[in-house]
Design a protein around this motif. Structure first.
Motif, short mmCIF file in Angstrom:
data_model
loop_
_atom_site.label_atom_id
_atom_site.label_comp_id
_atom_site.label_asym_id
_atom_site.label_seq_id
_atom_site.Cartn_x
_atom_site.Cartn_y
_atom_site.Cartn_z
N PHE A 182 -49.30 55.44 -4.10
CA PHE A 182 -49.12 54.01 -4.37
C PHE A 182 -50.24 53.20 -3.72
O PHE A 182 -50.74 52.22 -4.29
CB PHE A 182 -47.76 53.53 -3.86
CG PHE A 182 -46.70 53.47 -4.93
CD1 PHE A 182 -46.80 52.59 -5.99
CD2 PHE A 182 -45.59 54.30 -4.87
CE1 PHE A 182 -45.82 52.53 -6.97
CE2 PHE A 182 -44.60 54.26 -5.85
CZ PHE A 182 -44.72 53.37 -6.90
N CYS A 238 -52.63 50.95 -6.00
CA CYS A 238 -52.61 49.49 -5.91
C CYS A 238 -54.01 48.94 -5.59
O CYS A 238 -54.39 47.87 -6.07
CB CYS A 238 -51.56 48.98 -4.92
SG CYS A 238 -51.96 49.19 -3.20
N TRP A 264 -55.82 48.85 -8.87
CA TRP A 264 -55.34 47.74 -9.70
C TRP A 264 -55.82 46.40 -9.15
O TRP A 264 -56.04 45.46 -9.91
CB TRP A 264 -53.81 47.74 -9.77
CG TRP A 264 -53.25 48.75 -10.74
CD1 TRP A 264 -52.45 49.81 -10.44
CD2 TRP A 264 -53.44 48.79 -12.16
NE1 TRP A 264 -52.14 50.52 -11.57
CE2 TRP A 264 -52.73 49.91 -12.66
CE3 TRP A 264 -54.15 48.01 -13.07
CZ2 TRP A 264 -52.71 50.25 -14.00
CZ3 TRP A 264 -54.13 48.34 -14.40
CH2 TRP A 264 -53.42 49.46 -14.86
N GLY A 295 -49.55 45.39 -10.43
CA GLY A 295 -50.45 46.46 -10.02
C GLY A 295 -50.77 46.40 -8.55
O GLY A 295 -50.57 47.38 -7.82
N TRP A 296 -51.23 45.23 -8.10
CA TRP A 296 -51.63 45.12 -6.69
C TRP A 296 -50.44 44.78 -5.79
O TRP A 296 -50.07 45.59 -4.94
CB TRP A 296 -52.75 44.07 -6.55
CG TRP A 296 -52.91 43.49 -5.16
CD1 TRP A 296 -52.82 42.19 -4.81
CD2 TRP A 296 -53.16 44.21 -3.94
NE1 TRP A 296 -53.00 42.04 -3.46
CE2 TRP A 296 -53.22 43.27 -2.90
CE3 TRP A 296 -53.34 45.56 -3.62
CZ2 TRP A 296 -53.45 43.62 -1.57
CZ3 TRP A 296 -53.57 45.91 -2.28
CH2 TRP A 296 -53.63 44.94 -1.28
N GLY A 322 -47.23 46.95 -6.16
CA GLY A 322 -47.69 48.30 -5.84
C GLY A 322 -47.92 48.46 -4.34
O GLY A 322 -47.53 49.47 -3.73
N ALA A 323 -48.53 47.45 -3.73
CA ALA A 323 -48.75 47.50 -2.28
C ALA A 323 -47.42 47.42 -1.53
O ALA A 323 -47.25 48.05 -0.47
CB ALA A 323 -49.66 46.34 -1.86
N CYS A 337 -44.44 56.54 -8.86
CA CYS A 337 -45.83 56.07 -8.88
C CYS A 337 -46.47 56.35 -10.23
O CYS A 337 -47.17 55.50 -10.80
CB CYS A 337 -46.61 56.74 -7.75
SG CYS A 337 -48.30 56.14 -7.63
N ASN A 367 -47.67 53.49 -13.01
CA ASN A 367 -49.01 53.31 -13.58
C ASN A 367 -49.01 53.41 -15.10
O ASN A 367 -49.71 52.66 -15.78
CB ASN A 367 -49.97 54.33 -12.96
CG ASN A 367 -50.37 53.91 -11.55
OD1 ASN A 367 -51.15 53.00 -11.39
ND2 ASN A 367 -49.78 54.53 -10.54
N GLU A 373 -50.55 42.31 2.77
CA GLU A 373 -50.55 43.63 2.11
C GLU A 373 -51.80 44.41 2.48
O GLU A 373 -51.73 45.64 2.67
CB GLU A 373 -50.47 43.45 0.60
CG GLU A 373 -49.11 42.97 0.13
CD GLU A 373 -49.23 41.92 -0.92
OE1 GLU A 373 -50.25 41.86 -1.61
OE2 GLU A 373 -48.30 41.11 -1.04
#
Lengths: 226, 468
Positions: B21, B25, B28, B71-72, B75-76, B103, B107, B356
């Motif tokens: 992850f 991230c 992304w 995504g970021w 995901g983070a 994960c 994606n 993050e």
């Protein structure tokens, strides 16, 4: 009840300002607090600094004052019904059709006549009319809609002036058989008593939650577990 | 990753899901900020890339927003939760295998979601732009497995207490499922008019208020005590923060629609609660900054704390703006202007991203058990992010004030466009600095994984990396 509401489980009100938990439960909490390592992180038991408590109170007062309807709340169509009636009266129409003045001057003079006339009358909308002055152009735009609604015998207080529209903006309660609403909030309470009750409920719940912790006079010794 | 999808749970090394992850991230984030830079360029230089329908601003803006959010940012959050939650419970992640699958599905789902959006398949509602099959995919295959894994890890913890961070992780991931299901109701049930408008902004507000800001705060609740070695200033203030988020942050959605014919009582109530957002904000900032007592030198020396505390400091203007810009008097001026765009970036690229970034820097080093490849590059990334964000925020705030004045004084639209042009160029410049900084970051983390000095067991990365 406590089985379903853990907040009240073992609630002790003998010294509510210090702690609302029985002494033996506090001792258990203290033991866990000092002997348990949460991934290498420890926690203290400090209260909010007093200036910060003051800041929070100021925040609440600001929240209530800032959004009070002195500022920006939309006017109801009912406020302007008398304006519309007077606009269509003979003296005002005479001014509006006077070609010796410019159109801006005609509008200004006509609106002054309407406002002056309304100031002579005692109305429950007097205060709100001061808060929401209107131009003749805006009045011309909304007048047909207000007349149409008035002819339908609807409650104009339930309609707000939104831009160029006159829109229904009251959705409280069901209608009675005669077409009126069961409940209608006054102009000065558009959600404010709800906000106060919400805030008080929050305060009571959070005060009980934090008072279930050991009293602030006790600080954990972190040398035991860490 | 593929070799772990069908491996037995015991054969998957601890921290794998968090690592996957973490790197996904990061990638992304580069895609998302790259798209942001491209979009900003189209506003700064309107004749650039006008030939392609797919690359028009109207297509690209939503893709940028959702790449960055799902995504970021989220995901983070997933990467952070998957190493922080087990650590705080003195246990392992409930299922590394579920995490690895999560994960991969994350994606795949994101690629599907962004492709459909880019291709023009959209619900047409801001922030809840995805079409309903994508919404359901996100709930079933992305968010529910994440919540299940985190919740079960907390349930199987080996401590009696649950640390503040984990309240937020569990609560927010659960709420994300609720927000996605209820917030997309207009899509599922074809709601229109005010119902649609209200639910759209209920969704948008709560994605920020019940997910992004609380989880970013949760990360800082972990990083600051962990890296400084100080105990958290106050457990009870943590209670105040958490419960005031629940009570005040979940209610003010109508403040996004102050100019609409929603019932006045709902707008007034939302506006009062909107100002009361300052209650959790004050409690939170106070708790974290007081935890730093005696360790302020680490704000300069330690890269994780540099990111974290910068994020916390940015939370102050964020909440001051958020609390008051929704009141009728100020909303009248700033609504529908670049001010709001600046505010959104203060939340997502300012406060949240800095928190993050700290969690990813700290987490990847800890999980890889490798010292950061280059502290200089990490500092370079920090300044690129901070300067880039600041340029963006300040330029868009000024542009918003110009738009506000123009709106009220009825200045012709084209005159406003001309007046804003310099600020659009600065906006593009700031966004591009962030994008370039992120490429440097990915390189630094890749090199950390490949060539970072190994750290002996029992020693935390920050203890060997930054003590001079």
């Amino acid at each position: 009840m406590s089985k379903f509401l853990p907040l009240f489980d073992g609630l002790s009100l003998s010294k509510p300002l210090a702690s609302m938990t029985a002494a033996d439960k506090n001792e258990t909490a203290k033991h866990i607090w000092e002997h348990e390592s949460l991934g290498g992180i420890a926690e203290n038991n400090n209260p909010l600094p007093r200036p910060v408590v003051g800041l929070l109170l100021l925040t609440f007062l600001t929240a209530m004052a800032w959004t009070f309807p002195l500022y920006g709340q939309r006017p109801s169509a009912a406020m302007y019904l008398d304006y519309v009636t007077l606009m269509n009266s003979a003296p005002v129409q005479k001014v509006l059709s006077d070609k010796s003045m410019s159109s801006a001057d005609r509008d200004k003079k006509a609106m002054e006549m309407i406002v002056g006339e309304l100031e002579q009358k005692d109305s429950k909308y007097s205060f709100q009319r001061i808060q929401h002055p209107i131009t003749m152009n805006d009045l011309r735009i909304m007048a047909p809609k207000i007349i149409e609604l008035n002819n339908q015998h609807v409650d104009l207080e339930e309609y707000s002036i939104i831009g160029r529209d006159v829109s229904l903006a009251n959705f409280e309660g069901n209608y009675r058989a005669d077409g009126t609403r069961i409940h209608k909030q006054p102009w000065w309470d558009k959600g404010y008593t709800t906000a106060v009750c919400w805030f008080l409920g929050f305060c009571i719940a959070v005060i009980i939650a934090v008072k279930r912790l050991p009293p602030i006079t006790w600080q954990p010794d972190h040398t035991i577990a860490h | 990753m593929l070799k772990y999808l069908f491996a037995k749970e015991k054969d998957i090394p601890g921290g794998s899901a968090a690592l996957f992850f973490g790197f996904s991230c990061l990638m992304w984030f580069i895609v998302g900020t790259g798209l942001g830079s491209f979009n900003a360029a189209k506003l700064a230089f309107p004749d650039w890339f006008t030939h392609s329908y797919l690359l028009q601003f109207g297509h690209m803006r939503q893709v940028h927003v959702h790449t960055v959010i799902f995504g970021w940012i989220v995901g983070a959050f997933a990467a952070s939760a998957m190493y922080i939650v087990p650590a705080l419970g003195n246990t392992k992640l409930w299922s590394e295998k579920l995490g690895v699958w999560n994960c991969m599905l994350w994606n795949i789902g994101l690629m599907l979601a962004l492709s459909t959006l880019w291709g023009g398949l959209t619900s047409g509602r801001e922030y809840s732009d995805f079409i309903w099959p994508i919404d359901l995919y996100i709930v079933i295959f992305m968010v529910t497995p994440l919540f299940t894994n985190i919740f079960m890890t907390i349930l199987h913890r080996r401590t009696q207490g649950i640390y503040t961070t984990n309240w937020f992780f569990a609560g927010s991931f659960f709420m994300l499922i609720v927000i996605l299901l209820i917030g997309n109701a207009p899509e599922f049930f074809h709601l229109t008019g005010l119902n649609e408008a209200y639910m759209t902004w209920w969704f948008a507000h709560n994605v920020l208020g019940l997910l992004i800001t609380p989880v970013a705060a949760a990360i800082t609740y972990y990083i600051v005590p962990k890296v400084t070695g100080n105990p958290l200033y106050s457990h009870r203030v943590g209670h105040l923060h958490f419960w005031s988020i629940v009570v005040f942050y979940s209610t003010p959605a109508a403040h996004h629609l102050m100019s609409s014919p929603l019932p006045e009582w709902l707008k007034s109530f939302a506006s009062v609660e909107g100002v009361l957002i300052l209650v959790p904000a004050i409690a939170y900032v106070c708790n974290i900054l007081l935890t730093m007592q005696g360790r302020w030198s680490m704000f300069v020396e330690n890269v994780e704390l540099k990111y974290t505390i910068t994020g916390v400091l940015l939370a102050i203007p964020l909440n001051m703006q958020g609390g008051f810009q929704q009141t009728r008097a100020i909303n009248w001026y700033v609504h529908g202007t670049g001010w709001i765009v600046a505010h959104a970036h203060l939340a997502l690229l300012g406060f949240s991203t800095f928190a993050e970034a700290a969690a990813i820097y700290y987490g990847l080093q800890t999980l890889l058990r490798r010292k950061l490849y280059s502290l200089s590059l990490a500092n370079f990334h920090f300044w690129m992010l901070l300067i880039g964000f600041s340029l963006y925020w300040v330029s868009m705030t000024i542009a918003g004030l110009i738009q506000g004045a123009a709106k009220i004084y009825e200045v012709p639209y084209l005159d406003v466009v001309i007046a804003e042009h310099p600020y659009m160029i600065v906006r593009w410049l700031g966004g591009t600095l962030v994008f370039l900084g992120n490429i440097v970051w990915l390189w630094n983390m890749y090199m950390t994984a490949k060539h970072g000095n190994k750290i002996e067991k029992g020693v935390l990365p920050h203890q060997v990396a930054y003590v001079r």
